[in-house]
Design a protein around this motif. Sequence first.
Motif, PDB file in Angstrom:
ATOM      1  N   GLY A   8      -3.652   6.383  -1.080  1.00  0.00           N
ATOM      2  CA  GLY A   8      -3.377   5.685   0.166  1.00  0.00           C
ATOM      3  C   GLY A   8      -3.176   6.700   1.279  1.00  0.00           C
ATOM      4  N   ILE A   9      -3.694   6.389   2.459  1.00  0.00           N
ATOM      5  CA  ILE A   9      -3.560   7.303   3.596  1.00  0.00           C
ATOM      6  C   ILE A   9      -2.959   6.533   4.768  1.00  0.00           C
ATOM      7  N   PRO A  56      -2.120  -3.550   4.151  1.00  0.00           N
ATOM      8  CA  PRO A  56      -0.776  -3.300   4.679  1.00  0.00           C
ATOM      9  C   PRO A  56      -0.014  -2.377   3.733  1.00  0.00           C
ATOM     10  N   LEU A  57       0.973  -1.683   4.243  1.00  0.00           N
ATOM     11  CA  LEU A  57       1.701  -0.700   3.449  1.00  0.00           C
ATOM     12  C   LEU A  57       2.300  -1.298   2.186  1.00  0.00           C
ATOM     13  N   ASP A  58       2.939  -2.474   2.296  1.00  0.00           N
ATOM     14  CA  ASP A  58       3.609  -3.038   1.121  1.00  0.00           C
ATOM     15  C   ASP A  58       2.611  -3.390   0.017  1.00  0.00           C
ATOM     16  N   GLU A  59       1.412  -3.822   0.398  1.00  0.00           N
ATOM     17  CA  GLU A  59       0.399  -4.124  -0.616  1.00  0.00           C
ATOM     18  C   GLU A  59      -0.185  -2.853  -1.209  1.00  0.00           C
ATOM     19  N   LEU A  84       9.909   6.030  -0.037  1.00  0.00           N
ATOM     20  CA  LEU A  84      10.358   6.467  -1.364  1.00  0.00           C
ATOM     21  C   LEU A  84      11.235   5.406  -2.036  1.00  0.00           C
ATOM     22  N   ASP A  85      11.982   4.652  -1.233  1.00  0.00           N
ATOM     23  CA  ASP A  85      12.807   3.573  -1.790  1.00  0.00           C
ATOM     24  C   ASP A  85      11.972   2.547  -2.547  1.00  0.00           C
ATOM     25  N   GLN A  86      10.704   2.391  -2.151  1.00  0.00           N
ATOM     26  CA  GLN A  86       9.832   1.367  -2.733  1.00  0.00           C
ATOM     27  C   GLN A  86       8.956   1.896  -3.867  1.00  0.00           C
TER      28      GLN A  86
END
Length: 287
Positions: A8-9, A56-59, A84-86
């Motif tokens: 991911g970028i 999206p970032l979360d996906e 990092l938490d995720q």
Amino acid sequence: MESNKVVGILGIGLIGGSMALGLRKSGWAKECIGIDTNRPNQKRALELGLIDRLLPLDEALQIIDVLIIATPVDNLVEQLPKILDQFNQKQIVIEVGSTKSPIYEALKNHPRRKQFVSTHPMAGTEFSGPEAAIDGLFEGKRCVICDQELSDPDAEKTIESLYQDGLHMNLIYMDSISHDVHTAYISHISHICSFALANTVLEKEKDEKRIFELASTGFESTVRLAKSSPETWIQIFHQNQENLMDVLDEYINTLLKYKGLMLSGSYDKLKEELAKANDIGRILNRK
């Protein structure tokens, strides 16, 4: 090279886009997923073929193995701890910013600090955005890995492979404090002086036609960096202010020395100073 890694970028501009091109071309990345909040950049990155798809970032965090963060340095300090938490226990994150000490401080007590590898690929141009991405930008250049002892050994090996096998770069190692000192002396001073020279010429020479007519390769190469993004560089100057002030003082003292020698007519002494400067060629021409 065949790989099953999904990369991911976050930030698909000059550096992020060029990394995507290189990692896909070498086969180090099976897939490059673009993550960018700038909608025009998202669309352009896809049109240019820099990435395989957008998420999206979360996906993206649900499927990537390695996350590259290529956003302005002020954003990194806020973004990295939250990302990092995720993370799950196998994911790795790197950033490619030009300053390291603020990130070191932001992450030093994070429970997933070992999944982060601090890097700085020393390559670029004065341009920005997806259109600025260049195939082969990093080949033969150097990448700095900082604070390697704070990263998980397997994570570090993976990122070493990303740069060596994926982007064909040479690696050097140092701590964050040393990195910021040396980049101030070599990279950051070059940019701020280029901005200053461009503004000096624009202030003194009001005839733009004459600038265009008389500017040759020497002037163009000296002010090339003044075309760089102010948004990017104001953050770097701010974060590395202490080291930059030190080298700026030395630079200003050198200019004042040259001015004093000219005012006193000491051109033989000034010639000696210019000859001393020629020694930079010996250093830069090392094989």
